[in-house]
Each structure stands twice: as structure tokens, then as C-alpha cells.
Design a protein around this motif. Sequence first.
Motif, PDB file in Angstrom:
ATOM      1  N   ASN A 105      32.230  44.891  24.810  1.00 44.83           N
ATOM      2  CA  ASN A 105      33.457  45.494  24.270  1.00 44.83           C
ATOM      3  C   ASN A 105      33.459  47.012  24.408  1.00 44.83           C
ATOM      4  OD1 ASN A 105      34.636  43.025  23.504  1.00 44.83           O
ATOM      5  ND2 ASN A 105      33.402  42.997  21.644  1.00 44.83           N
ATOM      6  N   GLY A 106      32.910  47.493  25.505  1.00 42.76           N
ATOM      7  CA  GLY A 106      32.968  48.914  25.803  1.00 42.76           C
ATOM      8  C   GLY A 106      31.762  49.718  25.375  1.00 42.76           C
ATOM      9  N   SER A 107      30.949  49.223  24.460  1.00 45.55           N
ATOM     10  CA  SER A 107      29.736  49.944  24.092  1.00 45.55           C
ATOM     11  C   SER A 107      28.607  49.391  24.955  1.00 45.55           C
ATOM     12  CB  SER A 107      29.430  49.774  22.608  1.00 45.55           C
ATOM     13  OG  SER A 107      29.267  48.420  22.292  1.00 45.55           O
ATOM     14  N   LEU A 108      27.891  50.270  25.600  1.00 42.55           N
ATOM     15  CA  LEU A 108      26.878  49.848  26.556  1.00 42.55           C
ATOM     16  C   LEU A 108      25.601  49.368  25.880  1.00 42.55           C
ATOM     17  CD1 LEU A 108      27.318  52.736  29.124  1.00 42.55           C
ATOM     18  CD2 LEU A 108      28.117  50.387  29.335  1.00 42.55           C
ATOM     19  N   PRO A 109      25.034  48.265  26.356  1.00 43.71           N
ATOM     20  CA  PRO A 109      23.740  47.814  25.837  1.00 43.71           C
ATOM     21  C   PRO A 109      22.668  48.876  26.080  1.00 43.71           C
ATOM     22  CG  PRO A 109      24.786  46.088  27.136  1.00 43.71           C
ATOM     23  CD  PRO A 109      25.590  47.335  27.339  1.00 43.71           C
ATOM     24  N   LYS A 110      21.634  48.863  25.285  1.00 46.61           N
ATOM     25  CA  LYS A 110      20.587  49.887  25.363  1.00 46.61           C
ATOM     26  C   LYS A 110      19.861  49.924  26.693  1.00 46.61           C
ATOM     27  CE  LYS A 110      19.843  50.044  20.442  1.00 46.61           C
ATOM     28  NZ  LYS A 110      18.961  49.855  19.327  1.00 46.61           N
ATOM     29  N   ASN A 111      19.743  48.794  27.379  1.00 49.54           N
ATOM     30  CA  ASN A 111      18.997  48.760  28.636  1.00 49.54           C
ATOM     31  C   ASN A 111      19.864  49.104  29.846  1.00 49.54           C
ATOM     32  OD1 ASN A 111      20.482  46.461  28.370  1.00 49.54           O
ATOM     33  ND2 ASN A 111      18.881  45.060  29.010  1.00 49.54           N
ATOM     34  N   VAL A 112      21.056  49.639  29.618  1.00 48.75           N
ATOM     35  CA  VAL A 112      21.954  50.048  30.700  1.00 48.75           C
ATOM     36  C   VAL A 112      22.020  51.571  30.721  1.00 48.75           C
ATOM     37  CG1 VAL A 112      24.319  49.989  31.558  1.00 48.75           C
ATOM     38  CG2 VAL A 112      23.315  47.943  30.523  1.00 48.75           C
ATOM     39  N   ARG A 113      21.601  52.142  31.847  1.00 41.11           N
ATOM     40  CA  ARG A 113      21.725  53.596  32.011  1.00 41.11           C
ATOM     41  C   ARG A 113      23.106  53.895  32.573  1.00 41.11           C
ATOM     42  NH1 ARG A 113      16.661  53.424  35.346  1.00 41.11           N
ATOM     43  NH2 ARG A 113      18.212  53.890  36.913  1.00 41.11           N
ATOM     44  N   HIS A 114      23.603  55.092  32.300  1.00 43.70           N
ATOM     45  CA  HIS A 114      24.919  55.461  32.831  1.00 43.70           C
ATOM     46  C   HIS A 114      25.016  56.960  33.034  1.00 43.70           C
ATOM     47  CE1 HIS A 114      25.611  56.427  28.602  1.00 43.70           C
ATOM     48  NE2 HIS A 114      26.620  57.159  29.006  1.00 43.70           N
ATOM     49  N   HIS A 115      25.940  57.322  33.902  1.00 46.92           N
ATOM     50  CA  HIS A 115      26.319  58.718  34.140  1.00 46.92           C
ATOM     51  C   HIS A 115      27.837  58.745  34.067  1.00 46.92           C
ATOM     52  CE1 HIS A 115      22.266  59.453  35.605  1.00 46.92           C
ATOM     53  NE2 HIS A 115      22.415  58.444  36.450  1.00 46.92           N
ATOM     54  N   GLY A 116      28.375  59.724  33.389  1.00 48.37           N
ATOM     55  CA  GLY A 116      29.826  59.827  33.293  1.00 48.37           C
ATOM     56  C   GLY A 116      30.332  59.379  31.939  1.00 48.37           C
ATOM     57  N   GLU A 117      31.604  59.062  31.904  1.00 55.13           N
ATOM     58  CA  GLU A 117      32.307  58.741  30.670  1.00 55.13           C
ATOM     59  C   GLU A 117      32.237  57.252  30.347  1.00 55.13           C
ATOM     60  OE1 GLU A 117      34.157  58.563  27.356  1.00 55.13           O
ATOM     61  OE2 GLU A 117      33.727  60.496  28.261  1.00 55.13           O
ATOM     62  N   PRO A 118      31.451  56.841  29.316  1.00 57.10           N
ATOM     63  CA  PRO A 118      31.341  55.421  28.991  1.00 57.10           C
ATOM     64  C   PRO A 118      32.650  54.791  28.516  1.00 57.10           C
ATOM     65  CG  PRO A 118      29.950  56.751  27.534  1.00 57.10           C
ATOM     66  CD  PRO A 118      30.602  57.679  28.493  1.00 57.10           C
ATOM     67  N   GLY A 119      33.604  55.595  28.065  1.00 54.82           N
ATOM     68  CA  GLY A 119      34.895  55.064  27.633  1.00 54.82           C
ATOM     69  C   GLY A 119      35.685  54.424  28.769  1.00 54.82           C
ATOM     70  N   VAL A 120      35.331  54.735  30.015  1.00 57.58           N
ATOM     71  CA  VAL A 120      36.005  54.137  31.169  1.00 57.58           C
ATOM     72  C   VAL A 120      35.799  52.627  31.173  1.00 57.58           C
ATOM     73  CG1 VAL A 120      36.034  54.025  33.711  1.00 57.58           C
ATOM     74  CG2 VAL A 120      35.901  56.236  32.550  1.00 57.58           C
ATOM     75  N   LEU A 121      34.606  52.172  30.838  1.00 59.63           N
ATOM     76  CA  LEU A 121      34.338  50.736  30.795  1.00 59.63           C
ATOM     77  C   LEU A 121      35.192  50.061  29.728  1.00 59.63           C
ATOM     78  CD1 LEU A 121      32.766  48.266  31.768  1.00 59.63           C
ATOM     79  CD2 LEU A 121      31.020  48.823  30.058  1.00 59.63           C
ATOM     80  N   LYS A 122      35.296  50.682  28.574  1.00 58.62           N
ATOM     81  CA  LYS A 122      36.112  50.116  27.499  1.00 58.62           C
ATOM     82  C   LYS A 122      37.565  50.024  27.931  1.00 58.62           C
ATOM     83  CE  LYS A 122      37.026  50.493  22.587  1.00 58.62           C
ATOM     84  NZ  LYS A 122      36.622  51.087  21.342  1.00 58.62           N
ATOM     85  N   ARG A 123      38.087  51.062  28.585  1.00 61.82           N
ATOM     86  CA  ARG A 123      39.471  51.038  29.060  1.00 61.82           C
ATOM     87  C   ARG A 123      39.671  49.976  30.139  1.00 61.82           C
ATOM     88  NH1 ARG A 123      38.951  56.798  29.646  1.00 61.82           N
ATOM     89  NH2 ARG A 123      39.679  56.605  31.781  1.00 61.82           N
ATOM     90  N   LEU A 124      38.677  49.827  31.026  1.00 62.72           N
ATOM     91  CA  LEU A 124      38.777  48.816  32.082  1.00 62.72           C
ATOM     92  C   LEU A 124      38.793  47.408  31.486  1.00 62.72           C
ATOM     93  CD1 LEU A 124      38.752  48.055  35.108  1.00 62.72           C
ATOM     94  CD2 LEU A 124      36.258  48.100  34.983  1.00 62.72           C
ATOM     95  N   LEU A 125      37.882  47.127  30.579  1.00 57.97           N
ATOM     96  CA  LEU A 125      37.810  45.795  29.972  1.00 57.97           C
ATOM     97  C   LEU A 125      39.046  45.505  29.120  1.00 57.97           C
ATOM     98  CD1 LEU A 125      34.030  45.625  29.009  1.00 57.97           C
ATOM     99  CD2 LEU A 125      35.160  44.661  31.028  1.00 57.97           C
ATOM    100  N   ALA A 126      39.656  46.545  28.554  1.00 58.31           N
ATOM    101  CA  ALA A 126      40.864  46.350  27.744  1.00 58.31           C
ATOM    102  C   ALA A 126      42.058  45.923  28.594  1.00 58.31           C
ATOM    103  CB  ALA A 126      41.200  47.636  26.988  1.00 58.31           C
ATOM    104  N   LEU A 127      41.992  46.139  29.902  1.00 57.51           N
ATOM    105  CA  LEU A 127      43.085  45.756  30.797  1.00 57.51           C
ATOM    106  C   LEU A 127      43.015  44.297  31.236  1.00 57.51           C
ATOM    107  CD1 LEU A 127      43.211  48.906  33.095  1.00 57.51           C
ATOM    108  CD2 LEU A 127      44.758  48.311  31.218  1.00 57.51           C
ATOM    109  N   LEU A 128      41.998  43.582  30.790  1.00 56.62           N
ATOM    110  CA  LEU A 128      41.823  42.196  31.211  1.00 56.62           C
ATOM    111  C   LEU A 128      42.445  41.238  30.207  1.00 56.62           C
ATOM    112  CD1 LEU A 128      38.103  42.349  32.379  1.00 56.62           C
ATOM    113  CD2 LEU A 128      40.170  42.739  33.736  1.00 56.62           C
TER     114      LEU A 128
END
Length: 141
Positions: A105-128
Amino acid sequence: MTSAPSAVSTAAPLTCGSTRPQAQAVLAPALNVTEVFDSLAVLVNVMEASKTGELSTLWKFTDNGETACRCSNGTLIYYPDPKDTTAELTLIFSRTNLPAVLNANGSLPKNVRHHGEPGVLKRLLALLHKPEPARFAIVTP
């Protein structure tokens, strides 16, 4: 080899944020990355996505390679082995963690590294769209 957008197939939808995690636990590992992104592409709420600007993500699977994903003009397109790796959000994790990322639901699990804006994933999943259960009787012989 050039990266061409992948066409949407008739793969069965992988539900995001499902209320039936036991079904997802069985289905998601059985799909390859292409089938997962095909499943996500058919779930895009076109009306909502067309109101949103472009969302770009780069998914770096530590065990499978990369996939770039762009959502624009109401369409989700992904590129296996992308040449352009610029994105608003880059996610780095193993393929086995993909169901957890899609169900987070947009919050990344602890074992997932990321660069950039994590809110992009939440916005993408909200479009489904959330898939509805089948509303017809299954015919058996």
C-alpha cells in the motif's frame, strides 16, 4: 537488442492490496515479471490515470535484471531491459519480494532499497482497479 514496450497479454490479474493474501501468495510466485506487469497493466483505472501526470519507476531485481515502468495517458507500459533508466523512483530488491512490494500500500518493506520519491509507488498502486470476484457460477462437467 532494443527495448520495446511489452504488449499487454491475457494474463490473470495479480491483485494489489487484496483481501485474500493466501490466493496471492500462491499466484504471484508462479508468474514471471512480464506476467506480473501485464496483470498490473490491465488493472489501470484509465480515467484516473489520464488525470495524473507521468509516473516513472525503475524496478531493479537483484536476481532477474531490470524493468522500467511508465504510466502516462492512462496506460501502463513497461520495458524489460530498459535503455533509459531515469525514473522518479528506483526500487532494488529480489523478485521473491515483489508480492510484498505490490501489497505494501505504498510503504516499502524494509528489505527493499530505493532511490527517489517513494510516494510514486503509492500513487501508481492507487491507479489500479481492485479486481472483483467472479460473479458467475463455475460450470463443471
